[in-house]
Design a protein around this motif. Sequence first.
Motif, PDB file in Angstrom:
ATOM      1  N   LYS A 327     -40.277 -46.559 -35.556  1.00  0.00           N
ATOM      2  CA  LYS A 327     -41.504 -45.774 -35.687  1.00  0.00           C
ATOM      3  C   LYS A 327     -41.560 -44.685 -34.618  1.00  0.00           C
ATOM      4  O   LYS A 327     -41.981 -43.559 -34.888  1.00  0.00           O
ATOM      5  N   ALA A 336     -42.801 -38.385 -39.311  1.00  0.00           N
ATOM      6  CA  ALA A 336     -44.010 -39.192 -39.493  1.00  0.00           C
ATOM      7  C   ALA A 336     -45.092 -38.727 -38.536  1.00  0.00           C
ATOM      8  O   ALA A 336     -44.812 -38.138 -37.482  1.00  0.00           O
ATOM      9  N   GLY A 339     -50.072 -41.629 -36.597  1.00  0.00           N
ATOM     10  CA  GLY A 339     -50.745 -42.798 -37.159  1.00  0.00           C
ATOM     11  C   GLY A 339     -49.790 -43.918 -37.522  1.00  0.00           C
ATOM     12  O   GLY A 339     -50.192 -45.086 -37.601  1.00  0.00           O
ATOM     13  N   LEU A 340     -48.503 -43.581 -37.735  1.00  0.00           N
ATOM     14  CA  LEU A 340     -47.537 -44.624 -38.049  1.00  0.00           C
ATOM     15  C   LEU A 340     -47.451 -45.644 -36.921  1.00  0.00           C
ATOM     16  O   LEU A 340     -47.241 -46.833 -37.161  1.00  0.00           O
ATOM     17  N   ASP A 342     -49.787 -46.826 -35.173  1.00  0.00           N
ATOM     18  CA  ASP A 342     -50.869 -47.819 -35.243  1.00  0.00           C
ATOM     19  C   ASP A 342     -50.453 -49.052 -36.038  1.00  0.00           C
ATOM     20  O   ASP A 342     -51.023 -50.127 -35.851  1.00  0.00           O
ATOM     21  N   THR A 343     -49.475 -48.873 -36.932  1.00  0.00           N
ATOM     22  CA  THR A 343     -49.068 -50.014 -37.762  1.00  0.00           C
ATOM     23  C   THR A 343     -48.297 -51.058 -36.963  1.00  0.00           C
ATOM     24  O   THR A 343     -48.115 -52.180 -37.443  1.00  0.00           O
ATOM     25  N   CYS A 409     -47.417 -50.384 -42.610  1.00  0.00           N
ATOM     26  CA  CYS A 409     -46.608 -49.374 -43.283  1.00  0.00           C
ATOM     27  C   CYS A 409     -46.007 -49.980 -44.545  1.00  0.00           C
ATOM     28  O   CYS A 409     -44.808 -50.270 -44.631  1.00  0.00           O
ATOM     29  N   SER A 546     -46.563 -40.936 -48.351  1.00  0.00           N
ATOM     30  CA  SER A 546     -47.835 -41.538 -47.966  1.00  0.00           C
ATOM     31  C   SER A 546     -47.663 -42.557 -46.851  1.00  0.00           C
ATOM     32  O   SER A 546     -48.569 -42.770 -46.042  1.00  0.00           O
ATOM     33  N   LEU A 547     -46.499 -43.190 -46.788  1.00  0.00           N
ATOM     34  CA  LEU A 547     -46.241 -44.171 -45.739  1.00  0.00           C
ATOM     35  C   LEU A 547     -46.056 -43.507 -44.377  1.00  0.00           C
ATOM     36  O   LEU A 547     -46.475 -44.058 -43.350  1.00  0.00           O
ATOM     37  N   ARG A 549     -46.881 -40.095 -43.527  1.00  0.00           N
ATOM     38  CA  ARG A 549     -47.869 -39.093 -43.114  1.00  0.00           C
ATOM     39  C   ARG A 549     -49.235 -39.741 -42.976  1.00  0.00           C
ATOM     40  O   ARG A 549     -50.086 -39.644 -43.859  1.00  0.00           O
ATOM     41  N   ARG A 550     -49.449 -40.395 -41.883  1.00  0.00           N
ATOM     42  CA  ARG A 550     -50.703 -41.113 -41.650  1.00  0.00           C
ATOM     43  C   ARG A 550     -51.573 -40.340 -40.677  1.00  0.00           C
ATOM     44  O   ARG A 550     -51.094 -39.777 -39.730  1.00  0.00           O
TER      45      ARG A 550
END
Length: 550
Positions: A327, A336, A339-340, A342-343, A409, A546-547, A549-550
């Motif tokens: 990540k 990415a 926000g990725l 945060d997962t 994610c 979508s996975l 681009r958070r």
Amino acid sequence: MTDTTVLIAGAGPAGLSMAILLGRLGLDSIVVERRSGINPHPRARSVNVRTAELMRQWDVLDEIEAASLPLPWTEQFVYCETLAGTEIGRVITGVQPVVDGVELSPAPWLLTSQDRIEEILLRRLAGMDGVQICWDTELVEVTQGDEQVTAEVRGPSGTRHLTARWLVGADGAASSVRRSLDIEMDGIASFGTMINCQFYADLGPWTDHRPAALYWTTSPARNVFQKIDTDNRWLCQLNYDPSMHRAEDFNTEVAAEWIRRSIGPDLPEDFDLRVTDVIPWAMSSTVAERFRDGRVFLIGDAAHQLPPTGGFGMNTAVQDAHNLAWKFAAVAGGQAGEGLLDTYESERAPVAQYNADRSRENSRSVGRIRRLVESGTATVEQKREALRASTQYGNWLGMDLGLRYDEGCLIPDGTEPPQVDDPVSEYVPTARPGHRAPHVPIDLDGATSTLDLYDTQFVLLCGADFDIAVAADGAEAGAKASLGSAGADPAPRVLRLCADLDDPGGAIAAAYGIGQMGAVLVRPDGHVAWRDPQATATAAMTALGSLLRR
């Protein structure tokens, strides 16, 4: 301009694994460690199957296996009053990944010692560019800005400041990184007081005929024996009552006497037992209230402290690093959004809590067996029943390979997880989003398992009849991006079954639930992110976008 992309506090298994992962992804890092080198105490010992799979990817598994005990030592736990005394019973373990003749992983469950593991990981790092390790260097204070984090560190040359895009706290249970952020630990702390003793002795007369991963003893001393290697090196954990003894009273001589009592009362006069070091510690089952604070992340014991009953502490730590590293690479490379990151917490915190709870249950199971025996009134059947009730401890394949993320994610596909009677001990392979992708044997450019495909980039695995035509936006959705040896590739590697990857008998299509028309998107860490049995190339690329681009 920063000194490094990722600053890592701590050079234990978690920190060293993070540095290896980042290096393989093309990111530079600096590791600061307050110790002067590897701690020679064995400490953690269990390398579970999932962790062994990762070490196989890093090209260190052969060395880890060579430093591990032979297979028979992994096949049972032995419970006895003393090593030389009455045996209470045995629990046959079910931790190796072969069930009813079916291979569930290309890697085994191993028993070795943390000091040997750290030596091997350090050798792996020595051949990597972009990684710097600073020994005798303590992290003192952390401050954060919008674009970077600054750490004040104190080392042999004095105090200095290091800047990084992100900081990873892998500095153990007493983490200075965690304390600097005022992050509290939730759970039950210090519910057991222990003394770890490393010693040398020939225990063969009482163990060679019944090799075991663990030997639990009851009266007159509540200890557990663990063989470390084939050179008569052992670890014994003494369980003491702090109302009757003080940790500082346990020097090597006192520890040796406790160990002798647990071996048996009639030892030969010439029996040689040498305790080399003792380490007091408290058993806890706690998880940090948060794993991320701005640009700072906690992994390993800094984020969670697990009881040792189950050996999931080090394994959970290494897998934390595996979840987070790719990540970092995706965000650093611009593939990415922030926000990725945060997962990481939304995925790993529930796993840490689950592992902590199960490990504490194992500890309670051992306690019930000991209390029954020490009562002096328990029947043989009561003892056997207590042993039967403890079998999850030593049979955790489902907990090992069946771990899953329920949010993060991933894009749920509406299916339910496999139904099993006992999710701790039973594992059923599935490619449901959030789960570890199944192992299926393959033969592709040196790869022998589907797990070998998931490393530094996403992989889109497609059914034989999947349409990989140009997507609606005109971009070639089915770009055959090669799997790079280093660096995070923004494009997924696309593999169509029976065209790019042989699938005789449809074993891969069946294991992944995609049939002939579907597709599954697997993350660099080997967890399934998206699946559709009636997929299109456009849908697959939309899902990937979508996975990220958070």
